[in-house]
Design a protein around this motif. Structure first.
Motif, PDB file in Angstrom:
ATOM      1  N   MET A   1     -14.061  -6.106 -13.237  1.00 52.79           N
ATOM      2  CA  MET A   1     -13.340  -4.988 -13.824  1.00 52.79           C
ATOM      3  C   MET A   1     -11.834  -5.121 -13.742  1.00 52.79           C
ATOM      4  O   MET A   1     -11.380  -5.363 -12.378  1.00 52.79           O
ATOM      5  CB  MET A   1     -13.740  -3.583 -13.254  1.00 52.79           C
ATOM      6  CG  MET A   1     -15.101  -3.279 -13.623  1.00 52.79           C
ATOM      7  SD  MET A   1     -15.828  -1.835 -12.593  1.00 52.79           S
ATOM      8  CE  MET A   1     -16.114  -2.674 -11.023  1.00 52.79           C
ATOM      9  N   VAL A   2     -10.886  -5.075 -14.787  1.00 49.71           N
ATOM     10  CA  VAL A   2      -9.531  -5.040 -14.613  1.00 49.71           C
ATOM     11  C   VAL A   2      -9.047  -4.023 -15.149  1.00 49.71           C
ATOM     12  O   VAL A   2      -9.280  -3.417 -16.248  1.00 49.71           O
ATOM     13  CB  VAL A   2      -8.952  -6.509 -15.338  1.00 49.71           C
ATOM     14  CG1 VAL A   2      -7.726  -6.495 -15.229  1.00 49.71           C
ATOM     15  CG2 VAL A   2      -9.830  -7.631 -14.806  1.00 49.71           C
ATOM     16  N   VAL A   3      -7.971  -3.412 -14.150  1.00 51.07           N
ATOM     17  CA  VAL A   3      -7.178  -2.045 -14.803  1.00 51.07           C
ATOM     18  C   VAL A   3      -5.860  -2.627 -14.753  1.00 51.07           C
ATOM     19  O   VAL A   3      -5.277  -3.124 -13.607  1.00 51.07           O
ATOM     20  CB  VAL A   3      -7.585  -0.875 -13.889  1.00 51.07           C
ATOM     21  CG1 VAL A   3      -8.805  -0.491 -14.319  1.00 51.07           C
ATOM     22  CG2 VAL A   3      -7.367  -1.223 -12.386  1.00 51.07           C
ATOM     23  N   THR A   4      -5.065  -2.034 -15.575  1.00 49.78           N
ATOM     24  CA  THR A   4      -3.542  -2.469 -15.609  1.00 49.78           C
ATOM     25  C   THR A   4      -2.643  -1.180 -15.846  1.00 49.78           C
ATOM     26  O   THR A   4      -2.864  -0.258 -16.386  1.00 49.78           O
ATOM     27  CB  THR A   4      -3.278  -3.310 -16.810  1.00 49.78           C
ATOM     28  OG1 THR A   4      -4.419  -4.335 -16.771  1.00 49.78           O
ATOM     29  CG2 THR A   4      -2.111  -3.696 -16.827  1.00 49.78           C
ATOM     30  N   SER A   5      -1.501  -1.304 -15.193  1.00 49.05           N
ATOM     31  CA  SER A   5      -0.303  -0.527 -15.427  1.00 49.05           C
ATOM     32  C   SER A   5       0.722  -1.155 -16.200  1.00 49.05           C
ATOM     33  O   SER A   5       1.288  -2.286 -15.748  1.00 49.05           O
ATOM     34  CB  SER A   5       0.287   0.141 -14.009  1.00 49.05           C
ATOM     35  OG  SER A   5       1.323   0.919 -14.241  1.00 49.05           O
ATOM     36  N   THR A   6       0.962  -0.803 -17.326  1.00 47.69           N
ATOM     37  CA  THR A   6       1.941  -1.386 -18.217  1.00 47.69           C
ATOM     38  C   THR A   6       3.331  -1.029 -18.067  1.00 47.69           C
ATOM     39  O   THR A   6       3.692   0.198 -18.203  1.00 47.69           O
ATOM     40  CB  THR A   6       1.418  -1.267 -19.799  1.00 47.69           C
ATOM     41  OG1 THR A   6       0.109  -1.561 -19.845  1.00 47.69           O
ATOM     42  CG2 THR A   6       2.320  -2.238 -20.374  1.00 47.69           C
ATOM     43  N   ALA A   7       4.049  -1.911 -17.799  1.00 49.68           N
ATOM     44  CA  ALA A   7       5.437  -1.597 -17.743  1.00 49.68           C
ATOM     45  C   ALA A   7       6.074  -1.220 -19.175  1.00 49.68           C
ATOM     46  O   ALA A   7       5.862  -1.822 -20.006  1.00 49.68           O
ATOM     47  CB  ALA A   7       6.181  -2.982 -17.269  1.00 49.68           C
ATOM     48  N   ALA A  29     -11.662  -4.252  -3.582  1.00 50.68           N
ATOM     49  CA  ALA A  29     -13.130  -4.029  -3.375  1.00 50.68           C
ATOM     50  C   ALA A  29     -13.766  -2.652  -4.188  1.00 50.68           C
ATOM     51  O   ALA A  29     -12.960  -1.914  -4.148  1.00 50.68           O
ATOM     52  CB  ALA A  29     -13.502  -4.109  -1.843  1.00 50.68           C
ATOM     53  N   ASP A  30     -14.666  -2.870  -4.624  1.00 51.30           N
ATOM     54  CA  ASP A  30     -15.612  -1.652  -5.394  1.00 51.30           C
ATOM     55  C   ASP A  30     -16.158  -0.768  -4.165  1.00 51.30           C
ATOM     56  O   ASP A  30     -16.916  -1.440  -3.987  1.00 51.30           O
ATOM     57  CB  ASP A  30     -16.192  -1.897  -6.461  1.00 51.30           C
ATOM     58  CG  ASP A  30     -16.466  -0.721  -7.431  1.00 51.30           C
ATOM     59  OD1 ASP A  30     -16.306   0.147  -6.977  1.00 51.30           O
ATOM     60  OD2 ASP A  30     -16.966  -1.245  -8.697  1.00 51.30           O
ATOM     61  N   PRO A  35     -20.401   3.195 -12.873  1.00 57.79           N
ATOM     62  CA  PRO A  35     -19.118   2.929 -13.480  1.00 57.79           C
ATOM     63  C   PRO A  35     -18.451   4.403 -13.144  1.00 57.79           C
ATOM     64  O   PRO A  35     -17.103   4.476 -13.091  1.00 57.79           O
ATOM     65  CB  PRO A  35     -19.517   3.008 -14.914  1.00 57.79           C
ATOM     66  CG  PRO A  35     -21.013   2.373 -15.032  1.00 57.79           C
ATOM     67  CD  PRO A  35     -21.509   2.924 -13.654  1.00 57.79           C
ATOM     68  N   LYS A  36     -19.066   5.715 -13.043  1.00 60.12           N
ATOM     69  CA  LYS A  36     -18.348   6.846 -12.630  1.00 60.12           C
ATOM     70  C   LYS A  36     -17.549   6.651 -11.472  1.00 60.12           C
ATOM     71  O   LYS A  36     -16.397   7.250 -11.502  1.00 60.12           O
ATOM     72  CB  LYS A  36     -19.143   7.944 -13.151  1.00 60.12           C
ATOM     73  CG  LYS A  36     -18.487   9.442 -12.971  1.00 60.12           C
ATOM     74  CD  LYS A  36     -19.539  10.451 -13.068  1.00 60.12           C
ATOM     75  CE  LYS A  36     -19.095  11.757 -12.893  1.00 60.12           C
ATOM     76  NZ  LYS A  36     -19.878  12.663 -13.161  1.00 60.12           N
ATOM     77  N   THR A  37     -18.170   6.299 -10.382  1.00 58.79           N
ATOM     78  CA  THR A  37     -17.548   6.212  -9.042  1.00 58.79           C
ATOM     79  C   THR A  37     -16.953   5.167  -8.651  1.00 58.79           C
ATOM     80  O   THR A  37     -16.418   4.586  -7.548  1.00 58.79           O
ATOM     81  CB  THR A  37     -18.873   6.375  -8.023  1.00 58.79           C
ATOM     82  OG1 THR A  37     -19.740   5.350  -8.192  1.00 58.79           O
ATOM     83  CG2 THR A  37     -19.416   7.816  -8.254  1.00 58.79           C
ATOM     84  N   SER A  38     -16.782   3.951  -9.662  1.00 56.21           N
ATOM     85  CA  SER A  38     -16.219   2.710  -9.194  1.00 56.21           C
ATOM     86  C   SER A  38     -14.589   3.106  -8.795  1.00 56.21           C
ATOM     87  O   SER A  38     -14.051   3.872  -9.503  1.00 56.21           O
ATOM     88  CB  SER A  38     -16.267   1.793 -10.705  1.00 56.21           C
ATOM     89  OG  SER A  38     -15.360   0.706 -10.430  1.00 56.21           O
ATOM     90  N   SER A  39     -14.256   2.024  -7.988  1.00 54.59           N
ATOM     91  CA  SER A  39     -12.931   2.418  -7.668  1.00 54.59           C
ATOM     92  C   SER A  39     -11.748   1.855  -8.636  1.00 54.59           C
ATOM     93  O   SER A  39     -10.808   2.098  -8.485  1.00 54.59           O
ATOM     94  CB  SER A  39     -12.565   1.314  -6.374  1.00 54.59           C
ATOM     95  OG  SER A  39     -13.686   1.511  -5.211  1.00 54.59           O
ATOM     96  N   TYR A  42     -10.090   4.920  -9.482  1.00 51.34           N
ATOM     97  CA  TYR A  42      -8.984   5.298  -8.621  1.00 51.34           C
ATOM     98  C   TYR A  42      -7.657   4.358  -9.030  1.00 51.34           C
ATOM     99  O   TYR A  42      -6.465   4.897  -9.190  1.00 51.34           O
ATOM    100  CB  TYR A  42      -9.241   5.276  -7.294  1.00 51.34           C
ATOM    101  CG  TYR A  42      -8.098   5.288  -6.465  1.00 51.34           C
ATOM    102  CD1 TYR A  42      -7.594   6.375  -5.846  1.00 51.34           C
ATOM    103  CD2 TYR A  42      -7.697   4.136  -5.868  1.00 51.34           C
ATOM    104  CE1 TYR A  42      -6.658   6.550  -4.836  1.00 51.34           C
ATOM    105  CE2 TYR A  42      -6.471   4.112  -4.886  1.00 51.34           C
ATOM    106  CZ  TYR A  42      -5.966   5.358  -4.475  1.00 51.34           C
ATOM    107  OH  TYR A  42      -4.961   5.440  -3.624  1.00 51.34           O
ATOM    108  N   TRP A  43      -7.962   3.140  -9.048  1.00 60.04           N
ATOM    109  CA  TRP A  43      -6.786   2.147  -9.099  1.00 60.04           C
ATOM    110  C   TRP A  43      -6.040   2.305 -10.658  1.00 60.04           C
ATOM    111  O   TRP A  43      -4.975   2.020 -10.757  1.00 60.04           O
ATOM    112  CB  TRP A  43      -7.161   0.671  -8.950  1.00 60.04           C
ATOM    113  CG  TRP A  43      -7.636   0.344  -7.605  1.00 60.04           C
ATOM    114  CD1 TRP A  43      -8.828   0.081  -7.031  1.00 60.04           C
ATOM    115  CD2 TRP A  43      -6.568   0.486  -6.472  1.00 60.04           C
ATOM    116  NE1 TRP A  43      -8.539  -0.047  -5.705  1.00 60.04           N
ATOM    117  CE2 TRP A  43      -7.283  -0.140  -5.289  1.00 60.04           C
ATOM    118  CE3 TRP A  43      -5.237   0.563  -6.556  1.00 60.04           C
ATOM    119  CZ2 TRP A  43      -6.477   0.022  -4.050  1.00 60.04           C
ATOM    120  CZ3 TRP A  43      -4.589   0.370  -5.216  1.00 60.04           C
ATOM    121  CH2 TRP A  43      -5.182  -0.021  -3.929  1.00 60.04           C
ATOM    122  N   LYS A  44      -6.973   2.638 -11.659  1.00 62.89           N
ATOM    123  CA  LYS A  44      -6.200   2.631 -12.871  1.00 62.89           C
ATOM    124  C   LYS A  44      -5.404   3.844 -12.942  1.00 62.89           C
ATOM    125  O   LYS A  44      -4.185   3.657 -13.466  1.00 62.89           O
ATOM    126  CB  LYS A  44      -7.485   2.971 -14.028  1.00 62.89           C
ATOM    127  CG  LYS A  44      -6.743   3.055 -15.449  1.00 62.89           C
ATOM    128  CD  LYS A  44      -8.053   3.335 -16.279  1.00 62.89           C
ATOM    129  CE  LYS A  44      -7.446   3.357 -17.722  1.00 62.89           C
ATOM    130  NZ  LYS A  44      -8.828   3.412 -18.835  1.00 62.89           N
TER     131      LYS A  44
END
Length: 412
Positions: A1-7, A29-30, A35-39, A42-44
């Motif tokens: 799973m990849v989450v990104t903050s875009t500049a 780490a997750d 999917p609902k409780t995945s870390s 939070y990180w996204k």
């Protein structure tokens, strides 16, 4: 799973990365189980909020299963593709090889000084802090109140109480008076809890040699063998074959009288309708001098040379509200003093308050020793024999200690 903050550019719209833009990669780490409780959730959110305040820093977060994340990071580093940051379970190997920034190279002074001292100390290698505590936990002894009431007993205060309570539970027909998981899943944790309660431990000092076969540790396992295992007060299988997950499951099914547990067990037991109590781990002559603490770690790699940007992001990660948001979501303890103070007066988190009380006197695994991962595996594989019929606890612990010493020498 990849989450990104875009500049975002100064005009508020996306575009090609400018000359001052930097992309940071964090592997994390997750802690979730769906999917609902995945870390990643939070990180996204965190990465997006950080990106709004730091438009020239982009953060890509790759969230991976706990089962593979440590090995995944090791493979990335080996092939020369280290992430800028990794939130995982160990750090000492990388610090020994000079691959990590130390805390003072990346964090602001207020953040450096905010960590609970026991956790900051455990993050040191050769007296320098490389492992930044991310979340923490401690362990308490859980007991089934209904089973205790039926047997006419109270929560134990020392080892003698544990033995007598377990016998009373057995006499009352409880299938597993005391669950003692010394199987391969997390035997190193159960072992450490008992060693500490007996006045011993894995080492005498953070950087000192292993003391696995100390007199205190030997006496602890002799007591377990003679007073619990030998009297048929453990189960449902031999301790060396019992994993923590199975012990927890038996507790939530009302089959276990007592066992050592962490905060996650609270919710599982409550959902199963188990009325439970919790007390600090009893010692041989009263309450143990210290409890077992556990921490997961953040570390920062030098490879990409982004010390300034890493520092800006991690200062944001360790903002009190962000620390609390993650800890409370997963029933864990925050790693900073101020966030702990805030949690301690929050009535909605009262279930965690008992765990918090033991954090200040907790001892952690010898994380700063690069040999620890190898020694942990030795313990998982062999410690169950120390309480088995026909085995001498002294000989079992001495064998583990000898191999641990060799592993430690090889890591120097």
């Amino acid at each position: 799973m990849v989450v990104t903050s875009t500049a975002m550019g100064a005009a508020g719209c996306g575009g090609p990365a400018g000359p001052g833009d930097v992309t940071l990669k964090l592997v994390a780490a997750d802690y979730g189980n769906s999917p609902k409780t995945s870390s990643s959730v939070y990180w996204k959110k965190l990465a997006a909020e950080f990106g709004k305040k730091h438009p020239h820093i982009k953060v890509d977060v790759d969230v991976r299963s706990w089962k593979t994340v440590d090995a995944d990071v090791a493979a990335m580093v080996k092939r020369g593709d280290a992430p800028d940051m990794a939130q995982v379970g160990s750090f000492a190997d990388y610090a020994d090889k000079g691959e990590l920034y130390s805390a003072d190279q990346i964090l602001s002074v207020p953040v450096q000084s905010s960590f609970v001292s026991q956790l900051a100390e455990a993050g040191r290698v050769n007296q320098k802090e490389y492992g930044l505590p991310f979340v923490a936990s401690t362990r308490l002894l859980f007991y089934n109140r209904d089973l205790f009431d039926a047997a006419g007993i109270k929560a134990p205060k020392d080892w003698a109480d544990i033995a007598s309570d377990a016998q009373a539970l057995k006499n009352d027909g409880v299938p597993v008076p005391f669950a003692l998981p010394l199987g391969s899943e997390e035997a190193q944790a159960e072992t450490m809890m008992w060693m500490l309660s007996g006045g011993g431990g894995y080492t005498d000092t953070t950087d000192g040699p292993y003391t696995i076969d100390s007199d205190d540790n030997v006496r602890t396992f002799e007591w377990l063998k003679d007073n619990l295992v030998g009297k048929g007060l453990t189960g449902p299988v031999a301790p060396g074959k019992l994993d923590r997950a199975d012990a927890f499951k038996e507790f939530t099914e009302g089959k276990v009288g007592m066992l050592n547990g962490h905060p996650t067990l609270m919710n599982d037991a409550r959902k199963a309708g188990i009325d439970f109590g919790m007390v600090p781990m009893p010692g041989k002559d009263g309450m143990a001098k210290s409890s077992m603490g556990v921490a997961d770690w953040m570390m920062a790699f030098k490879q990409n040379g982004h010390a300034k940007q890493i520092g800006e992001f991690l200062d944001y990660v360790y903002d009190d509200q962000n620390v609390l948001d993650f800890a409370t979501q997963y029933d864990l303890l925050p790693v900073t003093y101020s966030a702990n103070d805030e949690m301690s007066v929050d009535d909605s988190e009262k279930d965690l308050h008992q765990f918090q009380k033991t954090l200040s006197t907790s001892e952690l695994y010898p994380f700063g020793k690069s040999s620890w991962s190898r020694v942990s595996e030795l313990i998982k594989k062999n410690i169950g024999q120390a309480v088995e019929p026909g085995h001498d606890p002294q000989q079992v612990l001495s064998k583990i200690a000898k191999e641990a010493g060799s592993a430690d020498a090889a890591a120097q």
